[in-house]
Each structure stands twice: as structure tokens, then as C-alpha cells.
Design an enzyme around this catalytic site. Structure first.
Site, PDB file in Angstrom:
ATOM      1  N   CYS A 112     -25.170  98.562 142.733  1.00 23.33           N
ATOM      2  CA  CYS A 112     -25.260  97.658 142.471  1.00 23.33           C
ATOM      3  C   CYS A 112     -25.085  97.277 143.909  1.00 23.33           C
ATOM      4  CB  CYS A 112     -24.026  96.811 141.258  1.00 23.33           C
ATOM      5  SG  CYS A 112     -24.528  97.851 140.035  1.00 23.33           S
ATOM      6  N   HIS A 249     -21.248  89.846 142.766  1.00 25.56           N
ATOM      7  CA  HIS A 249     -21.920  90.913 141.331  1.00 25.56           C
ATOM      8  C   HIS A 249     -21.416  91.198 140.208  1.00 25.56           C
ATOM      9  CE1 HIS A 249     -23.712  93.955 139.303  1.00 25.56           C
ATOM     10  NE2 HIS A 249     -23.133  94.723 139.592  1.00 25.56           N
ATOM     11  N   ASN A 279     -25.682  92.691 132.932  1.00 23.82           N
ATOM     12  CA  ASN A 279     -25.906  92.831 134.479  1.00 23.82           C
ATOM     13  C   ASN A 279     -26.817  93.571 134.724  1.00 23.82           C
ATOM     14  OD1 ASN A 279     -24.955  94.518 136.529  1.00 23.82           O
ATOM     15  ND2 ASN A 279     -23.088  95.666 135.672  1.00 23.82           N
TER      16      ASN A 279
HETATM   17  C1  4VN Z   1     -18.786  97.120 138.777  1.00 18.80           C
HETATM   18  C2  4VN Z   1     -18.669  96.445 137.196  1.00 18.80           C
HETATM   19  C3  4VN Z   1     -18.703  97.209 136.002  1.00 18.80           C
HETATM   20  C4  4VN Z   1     -17.893  96.979 134.736  1.00 18.80           C
HETATM   21  C5  4VN Z   1     -17.156  98.022 135.273  1.00 18.80           C
HETATM   22  C6  4VN Z   1     -15.964  97.901 133.057  1.00 18.80           C
HETATM   23  C7  4VN Z   1     -16.131  96.569 132.417  1.00 18.80           C
HETATM   24  C8  4VN Z   1     -18.739  96.185 133.718  1.00 18.80           C
HETATM   25  C9  4VN Z   1     -14.488  97.085 131.005  1.00 18.80           C
HETATM   26  C10 4VN Z   1     -13.709  97.480 129.819  1.00 18.80           C
HETATM   27  C11 4VN Z   1     -14.273  96.989 128.639  1.00 18.80           C
HETATM   28  C12 4VN Z   1     -15.619  95.493 128.670  1.00 18.80           C
HETATM   29  C13 4VN Z   1     -16.758  96.520 130.213  1.00 18.80           C
HETATM   30 CL1  4VN Z   1     -16.911  96.509 137.429  1.00 18.80          CL
HETATM   31  C14 4VN Z   1     -20.302  97.648 136.416  1.00 18.80           C
HETATM   32  C15 4VN Z   1     -20.942  98.434 137.039  1.00 18.80           C
HETATM   33  C16 4VN Z   1     -22.359  98.837 137.302  1.00 18.80           C
HETATM   34  O1  4VN Z   1     -23.361  97.062 137.520  1.00 18.80           O
HETATM   35  C17 4VN Z   1     -20.116  97.789 138.693  1.00 18.80           C
HETATM   36  N1  4VN Z   1     -17.733  95.951 132.907  1.00 18.80           N
HETATM   37  N2  4VN Z   1     -15.887  97.275 131.302  1.00 18.80           N
HETATM   38  C18 4VN Z   1     -13.682  96.358 127.480  1.00 18.80           C
HETATM   39  O2  4VN Z   1     -13.228  97.147 126.676  1.00 18.80           O
HETATM   40  O3  4VN Z   1     -13.000  95.685 127.935  1.00 18.80           O
END
Ligand code: 4VN
Length: 324
Positions: A112, A249, A279
Site C-alpha cells: 500500500c 492511503h 481499499n
Molecule cells: C492498512 C490498514 C488496513 C486495515 C487494517 C484493519 C482494518 C484495514 C480491522 C478492524 C475491523 C475493520 C477493518 Cl490500517 C489494511 C491495509 C491494507 O491495505 C493497510 N481495516 N480493520 C473491525 O472489526 O472493525
């Protein structure tokens, strides 16, 4: 002294839109769950196109907007973790598709953060005085690498590409940068491990599907990345209030909310389009930049100061501050 500047931006996404409600038909999830935790409402998913097809559309738009022909391009860098193939590179496919026969072309993988790392590399090529003009693209087809039976990751990602034309300039436009990696924490966001095979060994199963420790990556983003953005601003000639926009990002809307608080910037200075694209990994920042130009927030006339930060797999994170 040679300088580089971003002179054009463009993006391209596949036509097919998959809404949260569409996903709820094929897996145990809901629009409420996805949008409240991530901000995502829908994403574009490729039906027939590959990463190089998106990147080619971006490259064509950049040339069109600049009124240039492909033979005027010195290099093409595509940041991607979802190349059509490892060899030839996605960038080499783009070169062939647009006919940029004088350009050298290669892919760069920093997940990313890939677009930011590639932009930094490209800026060095131009500021060295060796090259005049290059194309830098972030392009991904994450839909081909997610586990569509894992509701915790499948709902997060989308496909698309964005990019910039970088050209030599008389004045300084790149004001500050910082690039970082921490390979010791790489396992919390991983996919595509090459299996070990030999005539005498048992074949290891390919770990081709994306795995994410959501909590760990979320904490990394809100702690390490936020701190690094602060440090980069401090090392720059600008104060945080002098920045017009911070393009971060598009991983999760809640991360953007937290970043705004931590950095003490008005939430309106951190634009979001994750609602419509999900994303898109290395493509997220250039798609956002191109969206902001289309909507008239960013003008490309040299009057604005923009910070861009990528963060993700590797782990990797990086920031550039540019005059646009
Ligand atoms: C950077 C990040 C993420 C990412 C990490 C966690 C997340 C995206 C976790 C909790 C969940 C909802 C989704 Cl910070 C991904 C990338 C990859 O490009 C880079 N979402 N979540 C919840 O249960 O609330």
C-alpha cells in the site's frame, strides 16, 4: 540543479460495481457492518481486465492530457502487488501497449506504500538530471488475491489504478519525504508466498491468499504512521496548518478520523473516497489525487501544498510533501 514536478494525474477503475448488499448475498455480512467499521459502501471489481489493462488506461490518459506521444516517455514504474505476471512486469506490458519504445519499465512492490515509494524513486531519476519525463502508476487487482470466503478481509478491497506524469521542472516541488520499512512485522499483512520446490522436496502449499491481522495493522497505522507523518512535517519547511490537503492511503475511514485527531488537522483536509472504491492498495493514493483534481479541490497550478502517505504490507510506510 534539476527538479521534478507532477504535471498530470489520471485514474481508471473497472466498470463493475459491487455494493455491500451484493456481498451480503454471498457471505455472512451486512451493509451496516461494513460501512460502520470501514466506511466502504461499494467497490469496483474487474470482470475481465488485468492490472496492466487498468495501468494502460491511466498511461493513455496521462499522455492525452499532456499532449505528449509515448516516445517522449523516459521511464514507466508500476507499483503493484498484483502484477499480471512477475515476468514480464506490468510496467513492461504498459510500455508495449502504449508504444513507449524509448522508456525503461519496471514494477516496484511496497504494497500500500508502493505508489509513494515509486514516486520517490522517480523523483530521484529526474532530479539526477538523467531523465526528463516518467510515468508512475499504482495499479491493483486485489480481487484476484483475497479469500472470498473470509468476510473479515474480502469486504475491504477493490480494484483500480491511478497515476501521475512526472516531468523536469525549473523549481522545487518535492519539499520533504520519509520512507520506512519494518520487515520484522511483515507477517501481519501478507500474501503470495512462493512455494519451495525441488526434485527432492515435498511441495509446500502456496500461500497465495491475503491474510491480515486487522488489529495489529490498525494499531500500526494509528501509532507508527501517525507519528511518522508528524516527524516528516516537522522536518519540512512547512507547518501542519500550511498543508492544503493530506491524502492518506484509503484503508479504513476510522483510521482517517484518528489521524485527523492525532495530527490536529481539520477533518476536511483529509479527503476520503474509500466509500466508492474500497481499499485499492498501491492505487488508493493516486486514485484519490485524481478524484480531488476532478472535483476541483486540487488544481495542479503550483499553488497548493499536499502531503501524501502510504502504509501497509511489508510493513512499509512513507510520506511525501509536494507543491502541486
Ligand atoms: C492498512 C490498514 C488496513 C486495515 C487494517 C484493519 C482494518 C484495514 C480491522 C478492524 C475491523 C475493520 C477493518 Cl490500517 C489494511 C491495509 C491494507 O491495505 C493497510 N481495516 N480493520 C473491525 O472489526 O472493525
Amino acid at each position: 540543479m534539476a527538479f521534478a514536478k507532477i504535471s498530470q494525474v489520471a485514474h481508471y477503475v473497472p466498470e463493475q460495481v459491487i455494493t455491500n448488499n451484493d456481498l451480503a448475498l454471498v457471505m455472512d455480512t451486512s451493509d451496516e457492518w461494513i460501512s460502520s467499521r470501514t466506511g466502504i459502501k461499494e467497490r469496483h471489481i474487474s470482470k475481465t481486465e488485468f492490472t496492466s489493462d487498468f495501468a494502460t488506461e491511466v498511461a493513455k490518459s496521462l499522455l492525452n492530457r499532456a499532449g505528449l506521444t509515448a516516445d517522449q516517455i523516459d521511464f514507466i514504474i508500476v507499483a503493484t502487488v498484483t502484477p499480471d505476471s512477475l515476468m514480464p512486469s506490468t510496467a513492461a506490458r504498459v510500455q508495449a501497449n502504449i508504444g513507449a519504445f524509448k522508456a525503461f519499465a519496471f514494477d516496484l512492490t511496497a504494497a500500500c506504500s508502493g505508489f509513494i515509494f515509486a514516486l520517490s524513486v522517480a523523483e530521484k531519476f529526474i532530479s539526477s538530471g538523467s531523465y526528463q519525463r516518467g510515468i508512475v502508476i499504482g495499479a491493483e487487482t486485489l480481487s484476484k488475491s483475497v479469500d472470498w470466503t473470509d468476510r473479515s478481509t474480502a469486504v475491504l478491497f477493490g480494484d483500480g489504478a491511478g497515476g501521475v506524469l512526472l516531468e523536469r521542472s525549473e523549481s522545487q516541488h518535492f519539499l520533504a519525504e520519509s520512507l520506512h520499512s519494518d520487515g520484522s512485522r511483515g507477517d501481519c499483512l501478507a500474501f503470495g508466498k512462493t512455494p519451495l520446490t525441488s526434485p527432492f522436496s515435498i511441495e509446500e502449499k502456496t500461500e497465495s491468499i491475503l491474510k491480515m491481522d486487522g488489529r495489529a495493522v490498525f494499531d500500526f497505522a494509528t501509532r507508527d504512521v501517525a507519528k511518522s507523518i508528524q516527524n516528516t512535517i516537522e522536518s519540512s519547511p512547512l507547518s501542519v496548518d500550511e498543508l492544503d490537503y493530506l491524502l492518506l492511503h484509503q484503508a479504513n475511514i476510522r483510521i482517517l478520523d484518528k489521524m485527523a485527531k492525532k495530527l490536529g488537522v481539520n477533518r476536511d483536509k483529509i479527503p476520503a473516497n474509500i466509500m466508492s472504491y474500497g481499499n485499492t492498495s498501491a492505487a488508493s493514493i493516486p486514485i484519490l489525487l485524481s478524484d480531488c483534481v476532478e472535483k476541483g479541490f486540487i488544481h495542479l497550478d503550483g499553488s497548493q501544498k499536499i502531503l501524501m502517505t502510504g502504509f501497509g504490507g511489508g510493513l512499509t510506510w512513507g510520506t511525501v510533501i509536494v507543491k502541486l
